[in-house]
Design a protein around this motif. Structure first.
Motif, PDB file in Angstrom:
ATOM      1  N   SER A 166      30.901  36.191   6.211  1.00  0.00           N
ATOM      2  CA  SER A 166      30.074  37.187   6.896  1.00  0.00           C
ATOM      3  C   SER A 166      30.871  37.940   7.951  1.00  0.00           C
ATOM      4  O   SER A 166      30.839  39.181   8.021  1.00  0.00           O
ATOM      5  N   HIS A 169      33.633  40.204   6.420  1.00  0.00           N
ATOM      6  CA  HIS A 169      33.065  41.409   5.811  1.00  0.00           C
ATOM      7  C   HIS A 169      32.760  42.454   6.877  1.00  0.00           C
ATOM      8  O   HIS A 169      33.126  43.637   6.741  1.00  0.00           O
ATOM      9  N   ARG A 193      27.311  26.639  10.386  1.00  0.00           N
ATOM     10  CA  ARG A 193      27.546  28.083  10.374  1.00  0.00           C
ATOM     11  C   ARG A 193      27.967  28.574  11.754  1.00  0.00           C
ATOM     12  O   ARG A 193      28.814  29.460  11.875  1.00  0.00           O
ATOM     13  N   ILE A 239      24.614  38.686  12.089  1.00  0.00           N
ATOM     14  CA  ILE A 239      24.678  37.730  10.985  1.00  0.00           C
ATOM     15  C   ILE A 239      23.455  36.834  11.117  1.00  0.00           C
ATOM     16  O   ILE A 239      23.301  36.126  12.111  1.00  0.00           O
ATOM     17  N   ILE A 267      23.494  41.175   7.931  1.00  0.00           N
ATOM     18  CA  ILE A 267      23.821  40.406   6.734  1.00  0.00           C
ATOM     19  C   ILE A 267      23.016  39.106   6.759  1.00  0.00           C
ATOM     20  O   ILE A 267      22.910  38.454   7.800  1.00  0.00           O
ATOM     21  N   TYR A 269      21.487  35.395   4.513  1.00  0.00           N
ATOM     22  CA  TYR A 269      22.042  34.205   3.865  1.00  0.00           C
ATOM     23  C   TYR A 269      20.999  33.628   2.913  1.00  0.00           C
ATOM     24  O   TYR A 269      19.834  33.457   3.295  1.00  0.00           O
ATOM     25  N   THR A 284      23.888  40.048   1.759  1.00  0.00           N
ATOM     26  CA  THR A 284      23.638  38.643   2.068  1.00  0.00           C
ATOM     27  C   THR A 284      24.729  37.750   1.484  1.00  0.00           C
ATOM     28  O   THR A 284      25.577  38.209   0.712  1.00  0.00           O
ATOM     29  N   ILE A 285      24.691  36.497   1.874  1.00  0.00           N
ATOM     30  CA  ILE A 285      25.581  35.490   1.300  1.00  0.00           C
ATOM     31  C   ILE A 285      24.784  34.729   0.252  1.00  0.00           C
ATOM     32  O   ILE A 285      23.751  34.143   0.561  1.00  0.00           O
ATOM     33  N   VAL A 320      29.775  36.765  -0.992  1.00  0.00           N
ATOM     34  CA  VAL A 320      29.127  37.910  -0.364  1.00  0.00           C
ATOM     35  C   VAL A 320      28.541  38.821  -1.437  1.00  0.00           C
ATOM     36  O   VAL A 320      29.218  39.141  -2.416  1.00  0.00           O
ATOM     37  N   THR A 326      24.699  46.737   5.411  1.00  0.00           N
ATOM     38  CA  THR A 326      25.942  46.706   6.195  1.00  0.00           C
ATOM     39  C   THR A 326      26.724  47.987   5.929  1.00  0.00           C
ATOM     40  O   THR A 326      26.767  48.487   4.802  1.00  0.00           O
TER      41      THR A 326
END
Length: 336
Positions: A166, A169, A193, A239, A267, A269, A284-285, A320, A326
């Protein structure tokens, strides 16, 4: 032989087949030859074993189904178990609460085959020890997803790496004031995290990262609250530690009259269902849910077949998924 003392493992041992094969026969599933099926049935009659409606049931304990990712995870686990004659029973409960313990008790009393902790009390640093005591004393097989009990087997997304992905990126897009809307303290994935966030910010030479983390609940409201705090610190990117928190962050940004991503990037998750259909679609992740579910099923089948399985936590790499929330670091107002 007294049926109360007859276990599926005894039937498997005498018939010379795996527990998964016996489970297929019990639940009248395919994938078993007629000769094998007849031999298993013969042994069941010889031992006095009678079918139970809960034989072959695997309890999947989740922290609820309001967040789409948990429903998706539970579904994939169920689909991975089905070819082995096992049926997933979804048990939504607050992690570490009384309801979770009651589910475990009920699953054991009803003669369920195994338990999967899917982001449940296995994610907590402190949890009710009676849950593990019940499982261990009754010999109930179990496996963890996204967090491990000490000494247990677990399959998890690499949370520290997710934070690194994250940050990198956003850093490549020119952002330096990057904040994190993190989950609560004591939640293992959230703690990891945060640790990963601090580590990569340090590697990139960005100071003051410890002041740019706000801990809140995994919810839209939690993400909104965290983003409101972070915006007062002049962050240009947020994030979020879940997709729901990311949606809350977008709400907070828009209520300030700002745009996503022109003014602030976000972003998330998980990459739960529908995240590609938000406005704008959420960057997103993505958790490797399919691979995690496959490994959970493979591990359980190995346990039920009496094979030795490794303990410890195996980490899977997320990725990612770049969409519309973003963008490049915003230009100063005078230059727009």
């Amino acid at each position: 032989m007294d049926q109360d003392k007859v276990k599926i493992s005894e039937v498997a041992g005498i018939a010379g087949v795996s527990i998964a094969t016996v489970s297929r026969v019990i639940n009248r599933k395919g994938g078993v030859s007629q000769k094998t099926r007849q031999e298993v049935e013969r042994v069941m009659v010889e031992l006095g074993y009678e079918r139970s409606s809960t034989e072959g049931v695997v309890g999947v304990i989740t922290p609820g189904l309001a967040a789409p990712i948990f429903g998706y995870m539970a579904e994939r686990i169920g689909l991975a178990l089905a070819p082995h004659g096992l049926r997933a029973l979804i048990c939504p409960a607050v992690p570490g609460g009384v309801q979770e313990r009651d589910y475990v008790k009920s699953l054991i009393d009803l003669g369920a085959t195994a338990v999967v902790f899917c982001s449940a009390s296995n994610t907590l640093e402190t949890f009710d020890p009676e849950v593990l005591h019940l499982l261990n004393t009754r010999g109930m097989p179990y496996v963890c997803l996204n967090g491990a009990f000490d000494g247990a087997s677990a399959f998890s997304s690499d949370d520290a790496y997710a934070a690194e992905l994250s940050v990198r990126h956003l850093h490549q897009l020119g952002h330096r004031r990057i904040g994190m809307a993190a989950g609560p303290v004591g939640n293992r994935p959230a703690d990891r995290r945060v640790e990963g966030f601090h580590a990569v910010m340090d590697k990139l030479g960005i100071t003051g990262a410890e002041d740019l983390v706000v801990r809140q609940t995994y919810s839209v409201e939690g993400g909104q609250f965290a983003a409101e705090r972070l915006l007062t610190l002049d962050v240009t990117a947020v994030i979020a530690c879940s997709d729901q928190m990311a949606l809350g962050a977008i709400r907070a940004i828009r209520r300030r009259g700002l745009d996503v991503p022109d003014d602030v990037s976000v972003i998330g998750y998980d990459d739960g269902p529908l995240m590609e259909f938000t406005d704008p679609p959420l960057t997103t992740i993505r958790q490797p849910v399919e691979r995690l579910a496959t490994e959970v099923a493979r591990h359980l089948i190995s346990q039920l077949s009496g094979r030795e399985v490794p303990a410890g936590e195996l980490l899977f790499q997320p990725e990612v998924v770049v969409r519309g929330t973003t963008g490049p670091h915003p230009r100063p107002a005078a230059a727009r």
